[in-house]
Scaffold this motif. Structure first.
Motif, PDB file in Angstrom:
ATOM      1  N   ARG A   1       0.838  -1.205   0.000  1.00  0.00           N
ATOM      2  CA  ARG A   1       0.000   0.000   0.000  1.00  0.00           C
ATOM      3  C   ARG A   1       0.874   1.258   0.000  1.00  0.00           C
ATOM      4  NH1 ARG A   1      -5.318  -0.015   2.277  1.00  0.00           N
ATOM      5  NH2 ARG A   1      -6.235   2.076   2.197  1.00  0.00           N
ATOM      6  N   PHE A   2       1.890   1.285   0.875  1.00  0.00           N
ATOM      7  CA  PHE A   2       2.817   2.421   0.932  1.00  0.00           C
ATOM      8  C   PHE A   2       3.550   2.577  -0.401  1.00  0.00           C
ATOM      9  CE2 PHE A   2       7.193   3.850   1.410  1.00  0.00           C
ATOM     10  CZ  PHE A   2       7.039   5.061   2.053  1.00  0.00           C
ATOM     11  N   LEU A   3       4.071   1.467  -0.926  1.00  0.00           N
ATOM     12  CA  LEU A   3       4.835   1.526  -2.166  1.00  0.00           C
ATOM     13  C   LEU A   3       3.976   2.010  -3.333  1.00  0.00           C
ATOM     14  CD1 LEU A   3       6.869  -1.788  -1.778  1.00  0.00           C
ATOM     15  CD2 LEU A   3       7.717   0.542  -1.475  1.00  0.00           C
ATOM     16  N   ALA A   4       2.699   1.639  -3.342  1.00  0.00           N
ATOM     17  CA  ALA A   4       1.792   2.099  -4.403  1.00  0.00           C
ATOM     18  C   ALA A   4       1.672   3.617  -4.373  1.00  0.00           C
ATOM     19  CB  ALA A   4       0.417   1.450  -4.245  1.00  0.00           C
ATOM     20  N   GLY A   5       1.520   4.177  -3.178  1.00  0.00           N
ATOM     21  CA  GLY A   5       1.424   5.630  -3.053  1.00  0.00           C
ATOM     22  C   GLY A   5       2.689   6.320  -3.525  1.00  0.00           C
ATOM     23  N   GLU A   6       3.849   5.733  -3.190  1.00  0.00           N
ATOM     24  CA  GLU A   6       5.115   6.313  -3.601  1.00  0.00           C
ATOM     25  C   GLU A   6       5.276   6.289  -5.124  1.00  0.00           C
ATOM     26  OE1 GLU A   6       8.176   7.483  -1.183  1.00  0.00           O
ATOM     27  OE2 GLU A   6       6.095   8.189  -1.105  1.00  0.00           O
ATOM     28  N   LEU A   7       4.798   5.231  -5.779  1.00  0.00           N
ATOM     29  CA  LEU A   7       4.937   5.149  -7.235  1.00  0.00           C
ATOM     30  C   LEU A   7       4.075   6.195  -7.939  1.00  0.00           C
ATOM     31  CD1 LEU A   7       5.106   1.279  -7.699  1.00  0.00           C
ATOM     32  CD2 LEU A   7       6.950   2.926  -8.015  1.00  0.00           C
ATOM     33  N   VAL A   8       2.911   6.502  -7.370  1.00  0.00           N
ATOM     34  CA  VAL A   8       2.106   7.596  -7.931  1.00  0.00           C
ATOM     35  C   VAL A   8       2.830   8.925  -7.709  1.00  0.00           C
ATOM     36  CG1 VAL A   8      -0.083   8.851  -7.818  1.00  0.00           C
ATOM     37  CG2 VAL A   8      -0.061   6.346  -7.607  1.00  0.00           C
ATOM     38  N   ARG A   9       3.385   9.107  -6.511  1.00  0.00           N
ATOM     39  CA  ARG A   9       4.081  10.365  -6.218  1.00  0.00           C
ATOM     40  C   ARG A   9       5.319  10.530  -7.095  1.00  0.00           C
ATOM     41  NH1 ARG A   9       7.646  12.491  -2.747  1.00  0.00           N
ATOM     42  NH2 ARG A   9       8.098  10.535  -1.677  1.00  0.00           N
ATOM     43  N   GLU A  10       5.966   9.430  -7.435  1.00  0.00           N
ATOM     44  CA  GLU A  10       7.119   9.509  -8.329  1.00  0.00           C
ATOM     45  C   GLU A  10       6.726  10.111  -9.671  1.00  0.00           C
ATOM     46  OE1 GLU A  10      10.652   6.543  -9.618  1.00  0.00           O
ATOM     47  OE2 GLU A  10       8.644   5.819 -10.084  1.00  0.00           O
ATOM     48  N   GLN A  11       5.589   9.693 -10.211  1.00  0.00           N
ATOM     49  CA  GLN A  11       5.140  10.236 -11.491  1.00  0.00           C
ATOM     50  C   GLN A  11       4.778  11.717 -11.369  1.00  0.00           C
ATOM     51  OE1 GLN A  11       5.477   8.799 -14.409  1.00  0.00           O
ATOM     52  NE2 GLN A  11       6.378   7.083 -13.285  1.00  0.00           N
ATOM     53  N   LEU A  12       4.229  12.101 -10.219  1.00  0.00           N
ATOM     54  CA  LEU A  12       3.949  13.519  -9.994  1.00  0.00           C
ATOM     55  C   LEU A  12       5.242  14.332 -10.007  1.00  0.00           C
ATOM     56  CD1 LEU A  12       1.303  13.186  -7.156  1.00  0.00           C
ATOM     57  CD2 LEU A  12       0.879  14.160  -9.421  1.00  0.00           C
ATOM     58  N   MET A  13       6.275  13.817  -9.330  1.00  0.00           N
ATOM     59  CA  MET A  13       7.553  14.524  -9.288  1.00  0.00           C
ATOM     60  C   MET A  13       8.198  14.584 -10.659  1.00  0.00           C
ATOM     61  SD  MET A  13       8.026  15.564  -6.156  1.00  0.00           S
ATOM     62  CE  MET A  13       9.783  15.867  -5.960  1.00  0.00           C
ATOM     63  N   ARG A  14       8.085  13.507 -11.404  1.00  0.00           N
ATOM     64  CA  ARG A  14       8.714  13.462 -12.731  1.00  0.00           C
ATOM     65  C   ARG A  14       7.996  14.368 -13.730  1.00  0.00           C
ATOM     66  NH1 ARG A  14      12.426   9.848 -14.258  1.00  0.00           N
ATOM     67  NH2 ARG A  14      13.197   8.367 -12.704  1.00  0.00           N
ATOM     68  N   GLN A  15       6.672  14.388 -13.681  1.00  0.00           N
ATOM     69  CA  GLN A  15       5.915  15.124 -14.691  1.00  0.00           C
ATOM     70  C   GLN A  15       5.584  16.560 -14.291  1.00  0.00           C
ATOM     71  OE1 GLN A  15       2.826  13.065 -16.840  1.00  0.00           O
ATOM     72  NE2 GLN A  15       3.443  11.072 -16.000  1.00  0.00           N
ATOM     73  N   LEU A  16       5.554  16.821 -12.977  1.00  0.00           N
ATOM     74  CA  LEU A  16       5.134  18.140 -12.522  1.00  0.00           C
ATOM     75  C   LEU A  16       6.159  18.808 -11.618  1.00  0.00           C
ATOM     76  CD1 LEU A  16       1.457  17.197 -11.642  1.00  0.00           C
ATOM     77  CD2 LEU A  16       2.194  18.486 -13.629  1.00  0.00           C
ATOM     78  N   GLY A  17       7.373  18.252 -11.576  1.00  0.00           N
ATOM     79  CA  GLY A  17       8.388  18.772 -10.661  1.00  0.00           C
ATOM     80  C   GLY A  17       8.685  20.242 -10.831  1.00  0.00           C
ATOM     81  N   GLU A  18       8.666  20.717 -12.062  1.00  0.00           N
ATOM     82  CA  GLU A  18       8.952  22.133 -12.311  1.00  0.00           C
ATOM     83  C   GLU A  18       7.801  23.018 -11.849  1.00  0.00           C
ATOM     84  OE1 GLU A  18      11.694  23.466 -13.353  1.00  0.00           O
ATOM     85  OE2 GLU A  18      12.783  21.620 -13.789  1.00  0.00           O
ATOM     86  N   GLU A  19       6.568  22.496 -11.993  1.00  0.00           N
ATOM     87  CA  GLU A  19       5.397  23.319 -11.682  1.00  0.00           C
ATOM     88  C   GLU A  19       4.956  23.185 -10.221  1.00  0.00           C
ATOM     89  OE1 GLU A  19       2.436  23.240 -15.200  1.00  0.00           O
ATOM     90  OE2 GLU A  19       3.612  21.409 -15.421  1.00  0.00           O
ATOM     91  N   LEU A  20       4.977  21.946  -9.721  1.00  0.00           N
ATOM     92  CA  LEU A  20       4.496  21.674  -8.362  1.00  0.00           C
ATOM     93  C   LEU A  20       5.494  20.786  -7.628  1.00  0.00           C
ATOM     94  CD1 LEU A  20       0.779  20.710  -9.175  1.00  0.00           C
ATOM     95  CD2 LEU A  20       1.620  22.929  -8.469  1.00  0.00           C
ATOM     96  N   PRO A  21       6.683  21.286  -7.350  1.00  0.00           N
ATOM     97  CA  PRO A  21       7.706  20.398  -6.806  1.00  0.00           C
ATOM     98  C   PRO A  21       7.333  19.722  -5.500  1.00  0.00           C
ATOM     99  CG  PRO A  21       8.382  22.694  -6.645  1.00  0.00           C
ATOM    100  CD  PRO A  21       7.162  22.662  -7.494  1.00  0.00           C
ATOM    101  N   TYR A  22       6.731  20.448  -4.557  1.00  0.00           N
ATOM    102  CA  TYR A  22       6.476  19.860  -3.238  1.00  0.00           C
ATOM    103  C   TYR A  22       5.053  20.076  -2.750  1.00  0.00           C
ATOM    104  CZ  TYR A  22      11.472  20.250  -3.717  1.00  0.00           C
ATOM    105  OH  TYR A  22      12.752  20.188  -4.223  1.00  0.00           O
ATOM    106  N   ALA A  23       4.156  20.481  -3.646  1.00  0.00           N
ATOM    107  CA  ALA A  23       2.797  20.815  -3.227  1.00  0.00           C
ATOM    108  C   ALA A  23       1.849  19.624  -3.291  1.00  0.00           C
ATOM    109  CB  ALA A  23       2.256  21.958  -4.084  1.00  0.00           C
ATOM    110  N   THR A  24       2.366  18.440  -3.641  1.00  0.00           N
ATOM    111  CA  THR A  24       1.496  17.280  -3.793  1.00  0.00           C
ATOM    112  C   THR A  24       1.916  16.155  -2.846  1.00  0.00           C
ATOM    113  OG1 THR A  24       2.870  16.329  -5.540  1.00  0.00           O
ATOM    114  CG2 THR A  24       1.077  17.762  -6.230  1.00  0.00           C
ATOM    115  N   THR A  25       0.931  15.367  -2.438  1.00  0.00           N
ATOM    116  CA  THR A  25       1.205  14.106  -1.754  1.00  0.00           C
ATOM    117  C   THR A  25       0.128  13.122  -2.175  1.00  0.00           C
ATOM    118  OG1 THR A  25       1.858  13.128   0.360  1.00  0.00           O
ATOM    119  CG2 THR A  25      -0.135  14.486   0.376  1.00  0.00           C
ATOM    120  N   VAL A  26       0.312  11.858  -1.835  1.00  0.00           N
ATOM    121  CA  VAL A  26      -0.601  10.812  -2.302  1.00  0.00           C
ATOM    122  C   VAL A  26      -1.079   9.984  -1.116  1.00  0.00           C
ATOM    123  CG1 VAL A  26      -0.860   8.763  -3.765  1.00  0.00           C
ATOM    124  CG2 VAL A  26       0.527  10.700  -4.555  1.00  0.00           C
ATOM    125  N   GLU A  27      -2.368   9.717  -1.089  1.00  0.00           N
ATOM    126  CA  GLU A  27      -2.970   8.857  -0.068  1.00  0.00           C
ATOM    127  C   GLU A  27      -3.671   7.689  -0.768  1.00  0.00           C
ATOM    128  OE1 GLU A  27      -6.027   9.312   3.743  1.00  0.00           O
ATOM    129  OE2 GLU A  27      -6.175  10.692   2.043  1.00  0.00           O
TER     130      GLU A  27
END
Length: 302
Positions: free
Chosen positions: A195-221
């Motif tokens: 469950r934890f690892l699944a959340g991290e894999l979604v967050r990885e894609q957020l960091m990769r695709q939106l890192g320039e726009e939203l570097p630290y404003a997102t988290t995943v539950e």
């Protein structure tokens, strides 16, 4: 199976942000358990990677990048939490790995070294990304310079991404571990749940695709994680802090959210070895990254 010479122990993987700590952990474990992106501070949690070898077992504590706080007023609750996680990683370990980027050493590296020296554990220096050094003749003078006046239990130039130079590093680390039996089964690779690892894999894609726009404003539950026969049904909520950020994550016609979901699902299927049905939603919680209660609710526990 263990012998009288089998060694097992904990190793903290420490360094300033974005030097390849998670890439090194993944390479030693032999599987992707820590997410990786070009953005600093991608890693937010302490995560245990279990690397098992015929001679012993290394329990690698991957951490957020350690950095000097600029005072409580300028650091969010999230940044303070990550620093606590990084500092706490050296408690009770048998050795530490200080990861630096080849050709570089600045005040942030010195700060990380001093933090480790104060912990009183053997420190092994890992110089990562040596494959990117165009002029290899500068490597030895560089290693001599950064080792001068510092007490390292070993110095290892490596390329974690290409998995070069890892065998001598493993040998050095195992020699620093106490003689004792393995703490985990040979097929275990982390102490974190799927469950934890699944959340991290979604967050990885957020960091990769939106890192320039939203570097630290997102988290995943992860709201849902169900086993349905041979399929995993997973529901992931992406939390942002403002409505404008929600629109960025979703993208035009929902295109960006679909892309994030698709790439996350592929990574999950690869890691879990099962078919995954993934649903994603985006919700707003204002100021969550500077709200201690929100951080706890989203799984950021000391």
């Amino acid at each position: 199976m263990t012998t009288s010479t089998y060694r097992t122990g904990h190793v903290a993987v420490i360094g300033r942000p974005n030097v390849g700590k998670s890439t090194l952990t993944n390479a030693l474990v032999g599987a992707k358990i820590s997410i990786v992106s070009p953005r600093p501070q991608t890693t937010r949690h302490r995560l245990l990677g279990i690397a098992t070898f015929p001679e012993g077992q290394l329990l690698l504590v991957d951490t957020p990048g350690i950095h000097r706080e600029q005072g409580k007023s300028s650091a969010t609750a999230m940044h303070r939490w990550m620093n606590r996680a990084a500092r706490g990683a050296v408690e009770g370990v048998d050795a530490a790995v200080l990861v630096v980027r080849a050709g570089q050493w600045d005040d942030a590296d010195s700060f990380a070294y001093e933090a480790l020296r104060g912990a009183g554990v053997p420190v092994v220096l890992v110089v990562n990304q040596v494959d990117r050094m165009k002029d290899k003749t500068v490597l030895l003078p560089y290693l001599a310079k950064i080792s001068e006046g510092r007490d390292f239990a070993g110095v290892h130039p490596v390329s974690a991404l290409k998995r070069n130079g890892l065998d001598p590093l493993v040998k050095t680390l195992l020699a620093l571990m106490p003689v004792q039996e393995a703490m985990y089964a040979e097929d275990e690779i982390t102490d974190k749940s799927q469950r934890f690892l699944a959340g991290e894999l979604v967050r990885e894609q957020l960091m990769r695709q939106l890192g320039e726009e939203l570097p630290y404003a997102t988290t995943v539950e992860i709201e849902k994680f169900e086993v349905d026969g041979t399929m995993l049904r997973i529901g992931a909520v992406i939390w942002v802090e403002r409505d404008g950020q929600k629109a960025i994550v979703i993208g035009k016609g929902g295109e960006r959210l679909r892309e994030i979901g698709s790439k996350s699902r592929i990574q999950m299927e690869r890691l879990f070895g099962a078919k995954v049905f993934l649903e994603t939603w985006v919700r707003v919680r204002e100021g969550w990254s500077d709200d201690e209660a929100a951080l706890r609710a989203f799984g950021y526990h000391d």
